[in-house]
Scaffold this active site. Structure first.
Site, PDB file in Angstrom:
ATOM      1  N   ASN A 210       0.849  -1.199   0.000  1.00 35.58           N
ATOM      2  CA  ASN A 210       0.000   0.000   0.000  1.00 35.58           C
ATOM      3  C   ASN A 210       0.882   1.246   0.000  1.00 35.58           C
ATOM      4  OD1 ASN A 210       0.629   0.728   2.823  1.00 35.58           O
ATOM      5  ND2 ASN A 210      -0.423  -1.195   3.238  1.00 35.58           N
ATOM      6  N   ASP A 279      -4.238  -6.305   5.258  1.00 41.87           N
ATOM      7  CA  ASP A 279      -5.248  -7.161   5.896  1.00 41.87           C
ATOM      8  C   ASP A 279      -5.156  -8.601   5.385  1.00 41.87           C
ATOM      9  OD1 ASP A 279      -6.355  -5.152   7.441  1.00 41.87           O
ATOM     10  OD2 ASP A 279      -7.705  -4.484   5.841  1.00 41.87           O
ATOM     11  N   LYS A 289       8.885 -17.385 -10.110  1.00 44.21           N
ATOM     12  CA  LYS A 289       8.140 -16.294 -10.724  1.00 44.21           C
ATOM     13  C   LYS A 289       6.972 -16.855 -11.562  1.00 44.21           C
ATOM     14  CE  LYS A 289       8.634 -12.447 -13.868  1.00 44.21           C
ATOM     15  NZ  LYS A 289       9.437 -11.873 -14.934  1.00 44.21           N
ATOM     16  N   PRO A 313      -2.565 -11.923  10.446  1.00 39.76           N
ATOM     17  CA  PRO A 313      -2.863 -11.784  11.877  1.00 39.76           C
ATOM     18  C   PRO A 313      -3.185 -10.322  12.195  1.00 39.76           C
ATOM     19  CG  PRO A 313      -0.523 -12.222  11.513  1.00 39.76           C
ATOM     20  CD  PRO A 313      -1.202 -12.372  10.185  1.00 39.76           C
ATOM     21  N   ASP A 314      -4.107 -10.107  13.117  1.00 37.73           N
ATOM     22  CA  ASP A 314      -4.466  -8.746  13.524  1.00 37.73           C
ATOM     23  C   ASP A 314      -3.540  -8.354  14.678  1.00 37.73           C
ATOM     24  OD1 ASP A 314      -5.586  -6.454  14.624  1.00 37.73           O
ATOM     25  OD2 ASP A 314      -7.610  -7.023  14.010  1.00 37.73           O
ATOM     26  N   ILE A 315      -2.522  -7.550  14.361  1.00 36.05           N
ATOM     27  CA  ILE A 315      -1.469  -7.266  15.346  1.00 36.05           C
ATOM     28  C   ILE A 315      -2.035  -6.547  16.561  1.00 36.05           C
ATOM     29  CG2 ILE A 315       0.690  -6.007  15.735  1.00 36.05           C
ATOM     30  CD1 ILE A 315       1.420  -6.637  12.811  1.00 36.05           C
ATOM     31  N   PHE A 331      -4.350   3.556  14.762  1.00 35.44           N
ATOM     32  CA  PHE A 331      -4.593   4.565  13.740  1.00 35.44           C
ATOM     33  C   PHE A 331      -5.676   4.047  12.808  1.00 35.44           C
ATOM     34  CE2 PHE A 331      -1.586   8.193  13.288  1.00 35.44           C
ATOM     35  CZ  PHE A 331      -0.973   8.057  14.534  1.00 35.44           C
ATOM     36  N   LYS A 345     -13.756   1.003  15.518  1.00 39.09           N
ATOM     37  CA  LYS A 345     -12.490   0.267  15.633  1.00 39.09           C
ATOM     38  C   LYS A 345     -11.931   0.375  17.060  1.00 39.09           C
ATOM     39  CE  LYS A 345      -7.994  -0.054  13.258  1.00 39.09           C
ATOM     40  NZ  LYS A 345      -7.159   0.462  12.170  1.00 39.09           N
ATOM     41  N   LYS A 349     -11.561  -3.178  18.971  1.00 38.87           N
ATOM     42  CA  LYS A 349     -10.211  -3.679  19.242  1.00 38.87           C
ATOM     43  C   LYS A 349      -9.755  -3.422  20.673  1.00 38.87           C
ATOM     44  CE  LYS A 349      -8.740  -3.974  14.550  1.00 38.87           C
ATOM     45  NZ  LYS A 349      -7.631  -4.247  13.687  1.00 38.87           N
TER      46      LYS A 349
END
Ligand SMILES: Cc1cc2nc3c(=O)[nH]c(=O)nc-3n(C[C@H](O)[C@H](O)[C@H](O)COP(=O)(O)O)c2cc1C
Length: 411
Positions: A210, A279, A289, A313-315, A331, A345, A349
């Site tokens: 990203n 995600d 390749k 994994p959701d850190i 954030f 969120k 979380k």
């Protein structure tokens, strides 16, 4: 609480019986969080070996002014600039005289001439040497020039005489040193920050990523260091220089970032998740390749390819799920419904704070040097004006420190 966190102390050791106490001093300064580098005079090396001081400080000991090797490791001007404090302990009568005269005939006096930080001395000598008019005049002149004196103490001396001239005991030297650095917002705290993007491999040459530049996370790391914290930065691939006094662990994928965070999070008081962690990742990266599939017949339709993704994994949720989680800051980069998504969120979380920014606004957000954020806690919404990521970071750190203090006071 570590009162010398992030502080650089240049310890000068001169030739006197008390030189051996310099070894203990290194340890006690390190216990307070300081990084200590040692410069010894040649006379000092007759009393304690540079090897001992090097082993204790963890850095090469500098001895010579006109030595190419010492200069190439960290030159005398660089060393003087590095220091937040030059502390000479023990300080001999000879050294004090040289310092008073502004001499630069050895490394230590030259460093003192070049230093712009405070200079503190802890004299140690025979009581008659200390009482000598020349020594007293030198010390009076040095005090007038702003040199800070720790001691000397009074009592039985190594030579068998009793009087003033003993090195102040190490614990007191450390207390006086700490007092020179008043505590800052996050003194004694350890902060972990994740920053930058992650890269999820498709094959050995391609990845999904990203637009995160890492600028906001790096700016926060800088602001946290300036607030006195010890900072551990877990960074995805970015092209930014590592801020001074920040420990960085470089990672590439979300899995690596997760592992680095979970390995180190136990030592953290505050966790700030700024990284734009992917995600999803490809179910399995191809070993070779991936080649375009050419059929014998010319195609009438463009080729398509299906990539199957699996959740990463959701850190931040994993950190929140720890039995004793650190103070948690997340954030939220959103392109619509910013505040509603951010608040959702925060609750989902289990965060203490969330910093929401609108990445659809091209004046701020990804890659920009500016940011305009809203800080949301469980009971407050605090919009911040558009400002540099650096200024925004200072404000975020301020809010974190305030909330953390309130939380600690209420326990
Ligand atoms: C056994 C011995 C002990 C000494 N102890 C001291 C001392 O405690 N304080 C001091 O000022 N000088 C002391 N001196 C004298 C210094 O070592 C001498 O002045 C030396 O030139 C100091 O060098 P420096 O200031 O470059 O380290 C001592 C000398 C000897 C031989």
């Amino acid at each position: 609480m570590k009162n010398l966190q992030n502080k650089h102390i240049l310890l000068g050791v001169t030739g006197g019986i008390a030189a051996y106490k310099g070894a203990e001093l290194i340890r006690r300064l390190q216990d307070e969080g300081a990084e200590v580098r040692v410069v010894m005079t040649h006379a000092a090396t007759e009393f304690i070996t540079p090897l001992t001081m090097q082993a204790l400080s963890g850095f090469p000991v500098s001895l010579d002014l006109l030595d190419t090797e010492t200069e190439s490791v960290m030159g005398h001007i660089e060393l003087a600039r590095w220091a937040d404090l030059v502390l000479v302990a023990p300080a001999s009568a000879n050294f004090l005289a040289g310092l008073r005269q502004g001499r630069g005939d050895d490394l230590l006096t030259t460093l003192c001439l070049a230093a712009t930080c405070p200079i503190a001395v802890a004299p140690a000598m025979n009581q008659a040497m200390w009482g000598n008019v020349a020594t007293q005049e030198n010390c009076a002149g040095l005090r007038r020039n702003g040199v800070i004196f720790f001691g000397p103490d009074e009592g039985l001396q190594a030579c068998g005489e009793t009087g003033q001239g003993r090195l102040l005991d190490v614990a007191h030297i450390v207390t006086h040193t700490c007092a020179l650095f008043p505590s800052e917002l996050l003194t004694g705290k350890t902060v972990m920050i994740t920053a930058g993007p992650t890269r999820e491999a498709i094959d050995p040459v391609r990845y999904i990523s990203n637009h995160s530049s890492g600028k906001q996370g790096y700016a926060l790391a800088e602001a946290a260091v300036e607030a006195g914290a010890r900072v551990l930065l877990i960074s995805g691939p970015v092209t930014l220089p590592v801020p001074d006094r920040v420990t960085v662990i470089n990672v590439v994928s979300a899995d690596e970032m997760y592992a680095a965070v979970m390995e180190n999070v136990a030592e953290c008081d505050i966790f700030i998740g700024v990284a734009a962690v992917a995600d999803f990742k490809p179910v399995a990266a191809a070993v070779q390749k991936i080649k375009k599939q050419h059929d014998a017949e010319p195609l009438t339709e463009p080729l398509t390819m299906t990539l199957t993704l699996v959740e990463n994994p959701d850190i931040i949720a994993s950190v929140a799920a720890l039995p004793t989680p650190p103070f948690l800051v997340g954030f939220a980069a959103e392109t619509e419904n910013l505040l509603a998504y951010a608040r959702e969120k925060l609750n989902r979380k289990g965060l203490d704070l969330i910093v929401a920014n609108d990445v659809a606004d091209n004046r701020i957000g990804f890659n920009s040097d500016n940011n305009g954020t809203t800080i949301i806690s469980k009971d407050k919404v605090m919009p911040l004006a558009i400002a540099s990521k650096r200024q925004v970071s200072v404000q975020i750190i301020q809010v974190i420190a305030d909330l953390l203090n309130t939380r600690e006071l209420s326990i």
